[in-house]
Structure formats: C-alpha cells, structure tokens
Design a protein around this motif. Structure first.
Motif, PDB file in Angstrom:
ATOM      1  N   UNK A  20       0.841  -1.200   0.000  1.00  0.00           N
ATOM      2  CA  UNK A  20       0.000   0.000   0.000  1.00  0.00           C
ATOM      3  C   UNK A  20       0.876   1.249   0.000  1.00  0.00           C
ATOM      4  N   UNK A  21       1.928   1.207   0.817  1.00  0.00           N
ATOM      5  CA  UNK A  21       2.803   2.360   0.929  1.00  0.00           C
ATOM      6  C   UNK A  21       3.538   2.644  -0.367  1.00  0.00           C
ATOM      7  N   UNK A  22       3.901   1.586  -1.054  1.00  0.00           N
ATOM      8  CA  UNK A  22       4.684   1.760  -2.286  1.00  0.00           C
ATOM      9  C   UNK A  22       3.825   1.974  -3.524  1.00  0.00           C
ATOM     10  N   UNK A  23       2.520   1.950  -3.356  1.00  0.00           N
ATOM     11  CA  UNK A  23       1.643   2.063  -4.521  1.00  0.00           C
ATOM     12  C   UNK A  23       1.789   3.417  -5.211  1.00  0.00           C
ATOM     13  N   UNK A  24       1.910   3.367  -6.548  1.00  0.00           N
ATOM     14  CA  UNK A  24       1.946   4.603  -7.337  1.00  0.00           C
ATOM     15  C   UNK A  24       0.946   4.459  -8.472  1.00  0.00           C
ATOM     16  N   UNK A  25       0.172   5.505  -8.720  1.00  0.00           N
ATOM     17  CA  UNK A  25      -0.757   5.399  -9.847  1.00  0.00           C
ATOM     18  C   UNK A  25       0.020   5.237 -11.147  1.00  0.00           C
ATOM     19  N   UNK A  26      -0.608   4.589 -12.162  1.00  0.00           N
ATOM     20  CA  UNK A  26       0.082   4.384 -13.430  1.00  0.00           C
ATOM     21  C   UNK A  26       0.598   5.708 -13.981  1.00  0.00           C
ATOM     22  N   UNK A  27       1.819   5.686 -14.531  1.00  0.00           N
ATOM     23  CA  UNK A  27       2.407   6.902 -15.068  1.00  0.00           C
ATOM     24  C   UNK A  27       2.547   6.795 -16.575  1.00  0.00           C
ATOM     25  N   UNK A  28       2.419   7.914 -17.233  1.00  0.00           N
ATOM     26  CA  UNK A  28       2.533   7.935 -18.683  1.00  0.00           C
ATOM     27  C   UNK A  28       4.003   7.849 -19.093  1.00  0.00           C
ATOM     28  N   UNK A  29       4.237   7.271 -20.272  1.00  0.00           N
ATOM     29  CA  UNK A  29       5.571   7.243 -20.857  1.00  0.00           C
ATOM     30  C   UNK A  29       5.596   8.270 -21.986  1.00  0.00           C
ATOM     31  N   UNK A  89      -6.414  -1.102   6.669  1.00  0.00           N
ATOM     32  CA  UNK A  89      -4.953  -1.075   6.508  1.00  0.00           C
ATOM     33  C   UNK A  89      -4.469   0.270   5.988  1.00  0.00           C
ATOM     34  N   UNK A  90      -5.215   0.825   5.048  1.00  0.00           N
ATOM     35  CA  UNK A  90      -4.833   2.129   4.482  1.00  0.00           C
ATOM     36  C   UNK A  90      -4.855   3.200   5.573  1.00  0.00           C
ATOM     37  N   UNK A  91      -5.907   3.150   6.428  1.00  0.00           N
ATOM     38  CA  UNK A  91      -6.019   4.139   7.505  1.00  0.00           C
ATOM     39  C   UNK A  91      -4.840   4.028   8.472  1.00  0.00           C
ATOM     40  N   UNK A  92      -4.339   2.789   8.636  1.00  0.00           N
ATOM     41  CA  UNK A  92      -3.224   2.619   9.559  1.00  0.00           C
ATOM     42  C   UNK A  92      -1.908   3.068   8.930  1.00  0.00           C
ATOM     43  N   UNK A  93      -1.861   3.079   7.586  1.00  0.00           N
ATOM     44  CA  UNK A  93      -0.627   3.413   6.876  1.00  0.00           C
ATOM     45  C   UNK A  93      -0.487   4.907   6.611  1.00  0.00           C
ATOM     46  N   UNK A  94      -1.622   5.548   6.291  1.00  0.00           N
ATOM     47  CA  UNK A  94      -1.550   6.953   5.856  1.00  0.00           C
ATOM     48  C   UNK A  94      -2.336   7.885   6.760  1.00  0.00           C
ATOM     49  N   UNK A  95      -1.953   9.172   6.698  1.00  0.00           N
ATOM     50  CA  UNK A  95      -2.726  10.198   7.406  1.00  0.00           C
ATOM     51  C   UNK A  95      -3.987  10.500   6.604  1.00  0.00           C
TER      52      UNK A  95
END
Ligand SMILES: [Zn+2]
Length: 701
Positions: free
Chosen positions: A45-54, A155-161
C-alpha cells in the motif's frame, strides 16, 4: 420421565446449536483470514503509485507523444482548494475525519438496503474504501471484494494520514470522458487549474464521480446541477460553508468547456507505431503504458510536421489535377467490414545520411485508414532510382563521368522466350553520350549497355554492400531497377553514396530511460566503411547534374530550388511508381508515390511529376533557414574542364564542356582534338571551299 427426556432433548439441541454457531464462526474466521491474505499488505500500500505515462521526445527534446492508460495530472493535498475537499467529504463520507476506514452507521444502512434489494448495491463505502477499490481492486460488486475492500480500508487508515488518503483519493477517481483525478477533471470540464475553481464549480466537480456517465455536466448539465445543489446543501448542513456562500454558489453561473488536452491529430503516427512495437517487444506493456519512462527518438518534430502536411497537400492536388479515382475524400471507413483504402498513396523518409538517424517518416497518406507503413513494409520496384548503383559500380572500377556509353537500341536473347527489348522513356536514342548525361537524363538504353560492360553480378554486389538487403537478381534488367525493395532500403543505399562510403543502419531510438532516470539502452550511429570515398564523391557530383541538366530540372525551373543537391528520379513500368531520392550535404529524403495495388498512376506519371515536387517543397521548407553548403571534396580529387565530345581538356572552341572530378593523376593531359585550333582551321577551310564552289557556280551562270 417425560420431563427428563425433554430436558435431555433441550440440552442436546442447545449443544447442537453451539456446535453450529462455533462452526459458522470458525468458517467465517478462516474465510476472513484467507481473504485477508489476498489483500495487499501495508508495505505494498505504501509503495503504490498510480500508473504513469511514458513520454516520447524528438531529437530536440520536444515531447511528441504520450503512451498512457489513464490521463491524470497529480496534485498535492495543499494545491487542492478547501471547498473542493469539503464538497467531497460532505457528499461521499461526512464522518471521514473521525472514522478508521469504515463507517458502521452507513454500513448497517447499506446492508439493510442490500437485503431489501436482494443484491449488493453501491453506497455505504467511505472515501477510504473507495480509495482501496480504486487502488487495488476490480470494480465488481461481489461479497468477497466487499470484504477485501473493508480490510484494505483499515490497513490504508493505519498506513496513511487523513490528508494523504484524501490526496490519493482525489488524484485517482474517475470523472468520465477518460479523465482521472481532480486536476485533469478541472482542466477538462472548466478549462482551468484546480486552484482557480470557485465553490460552485467545486461542488459540481464533486457531483460527478458517483456516476460519471450519469452526472457528467457535458452529457446532462441539468442533472449534474441538481446534484451540485444537493452537495451545496450538505456542505451548509455540515458547517463547511456559510448561508451567504451557499446562496452565492447557487447563483454562480458555470461554463463547461469539455476540452481534452493533447488530443489533436496524432503526430507521426507511423513513426509512433515503430516506437510502440519496439518498446513493447523489449520492455512489455506495463513499462510502455504505466512505467513513466522517457523515450528519446531521432525524429525532428519540425521536419515531421512539414513532411506530413506537404505530402497530404500534394497528393490531394494530384488527385484533382489528374482526375485520379477513387479519391481519398470518397473513402468510407467501415469498422465492421474494413476494406483497405484504394486511393493514391505516398511515403516519405528523411535520414541523416551520416548517422542513419530517421528524422522524419510518413508511412502513408492517412494512418486512420491504413496502418501499413510503406516506408519499411512496402515492396516496390525502384525503376530508374536504382541506376546510381550501376554508375557507382562503373566509377569504382575506373570509369569517369566523361566516358562514353551508347544510347542505342538493344535486344537481348533475341528470338527466345525471354527476349528483352528495353526502351527509353521518350522512345528516342541519343547515340554516344557521356555517363554523366546518361545518368542525369536517366537513359535506359545507355544504362543497359553499361551494365553489360561491367556485369550485372558486380552491380548486385555493390548494391548489396551499399545496404540493399532485398534479393537482387544479377540480370541485365537490374540496370532498370527490376527488383523490389522498400523506401528505407533505397534511402540506406543512397546514404552510403551520400556519406562517402559509410554504410549506416537507420535507427529511431536514441535512449530509453526509466522513471528513476536510469538509462536502459542508448544507441549511437553504426557506420561501416564499405566504399572508396573518391568514387562515392564522383557519383554525388554526377547526381548533381540531375538537378542542373537532368530529369529534376523542374525543381529549379518550377519550384524555386536553389541549393546544392544530388538526386535521382525513378519511374517504373506502366507508370506504377513515382520516386525521388535526393540529398544535400547532411539530409537525405526519399519520396514514393503510387497505388498499393500496383496500378498505373496515370499515363505519363513519372518521378519528376509527382515525387519530385513533394521532395522539393518539403526540403525547401525544412532547409529554409540553413545556409547552402557544397558537398565536401575529398582529398585526392582534382577537377578539370573537359570537352563533352572528346573527353579531353576543353579549349575555348569546345561547344559543350563540364568541370569533371578525377582521381589525382587520372585527369586528361591533352587538349581536345576535335574543337582545338586545328579543328577550327579545318572548319574554316571547309567553309571557304563551300563559298568558293558557290562563287564559281554563280560565275558560270
Ligand atoms: Zn572539344
């Protein structure tokens, strides 16, 4: 007795009940445990990044194309206006700031509705749950997915503000029309940056994600507006706005733009196909569409734009002038039963002949109608465009441009099944002419005579070394280009002559860089020295005559060409192909025009009538601001003015002369013996005798 029995029964029944309950509980716990195992961990969850354009860049660093699955422009939490955040909280999850990922009040309500409807309905999800769904889960309404979503939300609530969650959420959600995230949506719907949104617009934006197809103000403004009013009321009720702000927002007029950024007509679609195929085959889909990489190409955006527009414009013009059928404008695209277009096609490729970099590439007239890339996939006869390889073979074996060849009729294998009787384009014969003239005027018969002297096998071998990879049958008809090859092959072959004997390998990717800036691959020019630089220079010098006195004179006479250039026209049997390949010291462009179906273009169509105008207009445009430069003369070349007729040093009496290049030591030492002073005296003598004869006749009378 009976009572005891009853009690026993009761105990047994209770026991069974406990067993069943314990069983159900156990199964539930196990199920939850199994499901929770399939839910992404806090680490993921912490390392998740939305898809990025090339992004693909041209050789000057200008972006030309973006490969992406979803269009989004990420913004940070602090860039998002408070009103917009509050609007979302008010309508989607009013207890967001207080809960731990799940809102039990809403959950119970949602379960009751679900039971009532007999199926799981939307709603009841907190912002965190929606984020969980958007990040990792497929949007299906299944019970296990619902459970996963809840586990993930916690889990997300525990990971992020809370702020981080809001930021991620607002950057991820879908706003319809292919637009994701609040910034992209703000630009799409209102044509402004998110920071400039007013309260009314913010509330309208918050109205959309619940069901973009239903609430898109572009599709149904009234329905979106109704939901906006509901949201404003909720904001007022929850104390996010004052009564005044509420009234103001209700009366604010809203203009919907609905314009997508960067969806103009695609630039260089054929080139982009090549890039896409290459990257897919090496790095796969995830890299191309979600990797956030950078692809640096050899393309020159300015050249490409000029090539695209000039090729299209000229082909349209040809259709009109020569009444060609079918016309492009009549072509109907049928997605159910696609038929390849039958209209006139064209292709263009520009190389830096010194490096092999592909600077511009047009694979056809309209990529939407046909993705067939004629520059690299078409197999066409080059016709007379092949002749320079014949003359190069001769020059490299000791011939000079001032040497003579017969432009006279010839029949090969006479009376046999494979009898061959080549003809000149104009059906005339010029007799004995120089190699320079034969090439400049593209004389078929002279070239056949020449290939018979030097051998078709030698020509095939030279063409192969120059970079032609297609099969080259070693027959005399090779002189007239009776082979099939692609425009890129021909351009490569010509490059070897243009750049003093270095065979290059055309390439289009300079560098591939991943999202962290790591260079995954980079390419440099690949050059192999295959020919004597003096011989290649002499042929370039001969090909300059195509413009000054040959088949490409039209470029100077009708299209204002006024630069140093070398080139060759090409026309094939029955006027099926129109070619022109020409180069200046640093730019080589090959143009082809014809029908995919190998039809006659029109009676009289030639390299000079179609491909040459395109070449000239295009090259003029891209060279516009650059100085005119001469081809560099390699060391070991000397020049001498030579009489066309005798091939000896010119005198003031010679009517036709050329300044010819020679390998040092090979230049002629004697003066012309036809037009020299001696020749002139004989001419005067003859004239005197004639006058004398006439005088005597008049006397007798
Ligand atoms: Zn002479």
């Amino acid at each position: 007795m009976g009572k005891i029995l009853e009690r026993k029964d009761f105990l047994r029944a209770t026991l069974y009940g406990v067993y069943i309950y314990a069983g159900i509980l156990l199964i539930t716990v196990i199920t939850l445990f199994i499901i929770s195992k399939t839910v992404p961990s806090a680490y993921i969850i912490e390392r998740y990044k939305p898809p990025l354009a090339t992004v693909v860049y041209d050789r000057n660093g200008k972006p030309i194309h973006t490969f992406f699955l979803e269009r989004r422009i990420p913004v940070s939490y602090f860039q998002i206006p408070k009103h917009l955040i509050n609007a979302f909280i008010a309508v989607e999850d009013k207890r967001f700031m207080r809960h731990y990922g799940l809102d039990f009040k809403r959950l119970v309500k949602a379960i009751i509705i679900d039971i009532y409807l007999g199926r799981p309905a939307q709603g009841g999800s907190t912002i965190t749950q929606q984020l969980a769904r958007n990040m990792f889960l497929t949007p299906q309404k299944l019970l296990t997915r619902k459970i996963k979503e809840m586990i993930l939300a916690v889990r997300i609530e525990r990971t992020f503000s809370k702020e981080e969650i809001l930021e991620k959420y607002l950057n991820l959600i879908y706003f319809g029309h292919g637009v994701y995230g609040v910034e992209a949506a703000s630009r799409f719907y209102f044509g402004k940056d998110i920071g400039d949104l007013n309260l009314a617009e913010s509330a309208l934006l918050a109205a959309i994600p619940r069901s973009p197809s239903l609430y898109s103000p572009l599709r149904n403004f009234e329905r979106a507006k109704r939901r906006q009013r509901v949201i404003l009321k909720l904001m007022l009720k929850n104390g996010f706005i004052t009564k005044e702000e509420y009234e103001d927002a209700l009366n604010t007029e809203i203009t919907i733009v609905g314009k997508r950024e960067g969806t103009k007509e695609e630039i260089a679609p054929y080139f982009m196909d090549m890039v896409r195929r290459y990257i897919l085959s090496r790095y796969g889909e995830d890299f191309l569409f979600k990797g956030g990489g950078k692809i640096y190409t050899t393309l020159d955006l300015d050249y490409q734009m000029a090539a695209d527009s000039i090729l299209k414009l000229e082909l349209d013009k040809f259709e009109k002038i020569h009444h060609l059928e079918p016309k492009k404008e009549e072509y109907v695209r049928d997605s159910v039963n696609p038929q390849p277009p039958q209209y006139l096609q064209g292709a263009l490729v520009t190389l830096d002949p010194n490096t092999g970099e592909i600077l511009a590439l047009v694979g056809g007239r309209d990529h939407n109608d046909s993705e067939f890339n004629r520059v690299i996939q078409a197999e066409r006869q080059p016709g007379s465009a092949f002749k320079p390889f014949v003359y190069f073979t001769a020059i490299d074996n000791g011939y000079y441009p001032c040497d003579k060849v017969e432009d006279l009729p010839i029949i090969l294998n006479e009376g046999q099944e494979n009898e061959w009787k080549p003809e000149n384009y104009d059906k005339k014969y010029l007799g004995e002419i120089t190699l320079r003239k034969a090439l400049a005027l593209s004389r078929n018969l002279a070239t056949v005579h020449l290939i018979l002297e030097i051998g078709p096998g030698a020509v095939a071998s030279y063409a192969r070394r120059a970079g032609i990879t297609s099969y080259l049958p070693p027959y005399p008809s090779l002189a007239l280009g009776a082979v099939t090859l692609s425009p890129i092959e021909l351009a490569t072959g010509f490059s070897t002559i243009a750049n003093y004997g270095y065979r290059i390998r055309p390439y289009f990717i300079k560098k591939v860089v991943d999202k962290n800036g790591v260079v995954l691959e980079s390419h440099k020019p690949l050059r192999v020295h295959v020919f004597d630089s003096l011989s290649t220079y002499i042929v370039t010098n001969m090909l300059e005559s195509t413009f000054t006195e040959g088949t490409a004179r039209g470029a100077i006479l009708h299209y204002g060409w006024n630069r140093v250039a070398a080139g060759k026209t090409g026309t094939t049997n029955e006027h099926r192909d129109s070619w022109f390949i020409g180069y200046t010291p640093g730019l080589l462009t090959c143009v082809w025009v014809g029908y995919d179906s190998l039809r006659t273009i029109y009676e009289g169509a030639s390299g000079a009538s179609m491909a040459l105008p395109i070449w000239t207009l295009y090259m003029k445009k891209i060279l516009d601001e650059l100085p005119d430069t001469e081809f560099v003369v390699p060391q070991g070349i000397v020049f001498a003015e030579v009489c066309d007729q005798s091939g000896l040093l010119a005198t003031q009496y010679c009517p036709l002369t050329h300044i010819e290049p020679f390998r040092e030591g090979d230049e002629p030492q004697e003066f012309c013996n036809i037009h020299g002073p001696k020749g002139r005296i004989q001419k005067l003598l003859k004239e005197f005798q004639k006058q004398e004869l006439e005088f005597q006749r008049s006397v007798w009378k």
